[in-house]
Design a protein around this motif. Structure first.
Motif, short mmCIF file in Angstrom:
data_model
loop_
_atom_site.label_atom_id
_atom_site.label_comp_id
_atom_site.label_asym_id
_atom_site.label_seq_id
_atom_site.Cartn_x
_atom_site.Cartn_y
_atom_site.Cartn_z
N TYR A 147 0.84 -1.20 0.00
CA TYR A 147 0.00 0.00 0.00
C TYR A 147 0.88 1.26 0.00
O TYR A 147 0.63 2.19 -0.75
CB TYR A 147 -0.94 0.01 1.21
CG TYR A 147 -1.79 1.25 1.25
CD1 TYR A 147 -2.98 1.31 0.53
CD2 TYR A 147 -1.41 2.36 1.99
CE1 TYR A 147 -3.76 2.44 0.53
CE2 TYR A 147 -2.18 3.50 2.00
CZ TYR A 147 -3.36 3.54 1.27
OH TYR A 147 -4.12 4.68 1.29
N ASP A 148 1.91 1.27 0.83
CA ASP A 148 2.82 2.43 0.87
C ASP A 148 3.51 2.62 -0.47
O ASP A 148 3.64 3.74 -0.96
CB ASP A 148 3.88 2.25 1.98
CG ASP A 148 3.30 2.41 3.37
OD1 ASP A 148 2.17 2.93 3.50
OD2 ASP A 148 3.97 2.00 4.33
N TRP A 149 3.95 1.52 -1.11
CA TRP A 149 4.58 1.61 -2.42
C TRP A 149 3.59 2.17 -3.44
O TRP A 149 3.93 3.03 -4.24
CB TRP A 149 5.09 0.25 -2.86
CG TRP A 149 5.61 0.23 -4.26
CD1 TRP A 149 6.84 0.65 -4.67
CD2 TRP A 149 4.94 -0.20 -5.44
NE1 TRP A 149 6.97 0.50 -6.04
CE2 TRP A 149 5.80 -0.02 -6.53
CE3 TRP A 149 3.67 -0.73 -5.68
CZ2 TRP A 149 5.46 -0.35 -7.83
CZ3 TRP A 149 3.33 -1.06 -6.97
CH2 TRP A 149 4.22 -0.86 -8.02
N MET A 150 2.35 1.70 -3.40
CA MET A 150 1.32 2.18 -4.32
C MET A 150 1.04 3.67 -4.10
O MET A 150 0.72 4.38 -5.05
CB MET A 150 0.02 1.39 -4.13
CG MET A 150 0.06 -0.01 -4.67
SD MET A 150 -0.34 -0.08 -6.40
CE MET A 150 -2.03 0.48 -6.39
N GLU B 114 -4.01 8.27 -11.62
CA GLU B 114 -5.12 7.61 -12.31
C GLU B 114 -4.84 6.12 -12.49
O GLU B 114 -5.75 5.29 -12.37
CB GLU B 114 -5.40 8.27 -13.65
CG GLU B 114 -6.04 9.63 -13.52
CD GLU B 114 -6.51 10.17 -14.85
OE1 GLU B 114 -6.99 9.37 -15.68
OE2 GLU B 114 -6.41 11.38 -15.04
N VAL B 115 -3.59 5.77 -12.79
CA VAL B 115 -3.21 4.36 -12.92
C VAL B 115 -3.47 3.66 -11.59
O VAL B 115 -4.05 2.56 -11.55
CB VAL B 115 -1.74 4.22 -13.36
CG1 VAL B 115 -1.25 2.78 -13.24
CG2 VAL B 115 -1.55 4.75 -14.78
N LYS B 116 -3.10 4.28 -10.51
CA LYS B 116 -3.33 3.72 -9.18
C LYS B 116 -4.82 3.65 -8.87
O LYS B 116 -5.31 2.68 -8.30
CB LYS B 116 -2.61 4.55 -8.13
CG LYS B 116 -2.74 4.00 -6.72
CD LYS B 116 -1.94 4.80 -5.75
CE LYS B 116 -2.69 6.05 -5.39
NZ LYS B 116 -2.16 6.75 -4.23
N ALA C 175 -6.57 0.64 -10.36
CA ALA C 175 -6.20 -0.57 -9.62
C ALA C 175 -6.96 -0.64 -8.29
O ALA C 175 -7.49 -1.71 -7.93
CB ALA C 175 -4.69 -0.60 -9.36
N GLU C 176 -7.05 0.46 -7.57
CA GLU C 176 -7.73 0.46 -6.28
C GLU C 176 -9.22 0.21 -6.43
O GLU C 176 -9.83 -0.47 -5.60
CB GLU C 176 -7.46 1.77 -5.55
CG GLU C 176 -6.02 1.84 -5.05
CD GLU C 176 -5.69 3.14 -4.36
OE1 GLU C 176 -6.40 4.15 -4.56
OE2 GLU C 176 -4.69 3.15 -3.62
N ARG C 177 -9.83 0.73 -7.48
CA ARG C 177 -11.25 0.48 -7.72
C ARG C 177 -11.49 -1.01 -7.99
O ARG C 177 -12.45 -1.59 -7.50
CB ARG C 177 -11.75 1.30 -8.91
CG ARG C 177 -11.78 2.79 -8.69
CD ARG C 177 -13.08 3.29 -8.11
NE ARG C 177 -14.24 2.99 -8.92
CZ ARG C 177 -14.64 3.70 -9.98
NH1 ARG C 177 -13.98 4.76 -10.36
NH2 ARG C 177 -15.71 3.33 -10.64
N ILE C 178 -10.61 -1.63 -8.77
CA ILE C 178 -10.77 -3.04 -9.11
C ILE C 178 -10.48 -3.93 -7.91
O ILE C 178 -11.19 -4.92 -7.67
CB ILE C 178 -9.89 -3.39 -10.34
CG1 ILE C 178 -10.47 -2.69 -11.58
CG2 ILE C 178 -9.80 -4.90 -10.54
CD1 ILE C 178 -9.60 -2.75 -12.81
N ILE C 179 -9.47 -3.59 -7.11
CA ILE C 179 -9.13 -4.37 -5.91
C ILE C 179 -10.33 -4.51 -4.99
O ILE C 179 -10.54 -5.55 -4.38
CB ILE C 179 -7.94 -3.72 -5.16
CG1 ILE C 179 -6.64 -3.95 -5.91
CG2 ILE C 179 -7.82 -4.25 -3.73
CD1 ILE C 179 -5.47 -3.11 -5.40
#
Length: 140
Positions: A47-50, A112-114, A117-121
């Protein structure tokens, strides 16, 4: 070692717990709690890396999901259309009767790339999501 411990209860499907128990045995953990603490630490590091994904990025977003889960396919398509300006390529593979894999190649603002990913997770029925990003022109 953490000094102040909190006790929590977690409900898991039996197959997930069984797989987790196999892994903690193979890795030599002394208890489920030790394995769960390690898994949570890894989740926090990821999460921190993201959180540091900023600026222009090329991303590879891979996911597996149960297409028989009610609404997951429609919601995934809605999210992918919402972020269609980022998508440079997409691939869909049928893993089994109910399980699919998708890989998206993304290019755009890291936030936006992140966000995609967060929406799909967060979707019920999505089993695994992995996002890897690099800066365009970055030497690997």
């Amino acid at each position: 070692m953490e000094q102040d411990l909190s006790r929590i209860g977690v409900s898991l499907p039996e197959n997930l717990l069984g797989k987790f128990d196999e892994i903690i045995t193979k890795r030599g953990y002394s208890s489920r709690s030790e394995g769960i603490r390690d898994a949570i630490r890894g989740y926090i590091r990821y999460y921190d890396w993201m959180s540091e994904v900023e600026g222009e990025r090329i991303g590879i977003l891979s996911m597996t999901y149960d297409h028989s889960q009610r609404g997951v396919v429609t919601t995934l398509l809605d999210i992918e259309h919402e972020f269609s300006g980022l998508t440079r390529s997409a691939m869909h593979i049928h893993i089994s009767h109910d399980e699919c894999m998708e890989v998206l190649i993304l290019l755009g603002d890291g936030k936006e790339v992140k966000a995609i990913a967060e929406r799909i997770i967060a979707l019920k029925g999505v089993k695994n999501v992995k996002l890897t990003t690099i800066r365009p022109g970055q030497e690997v």
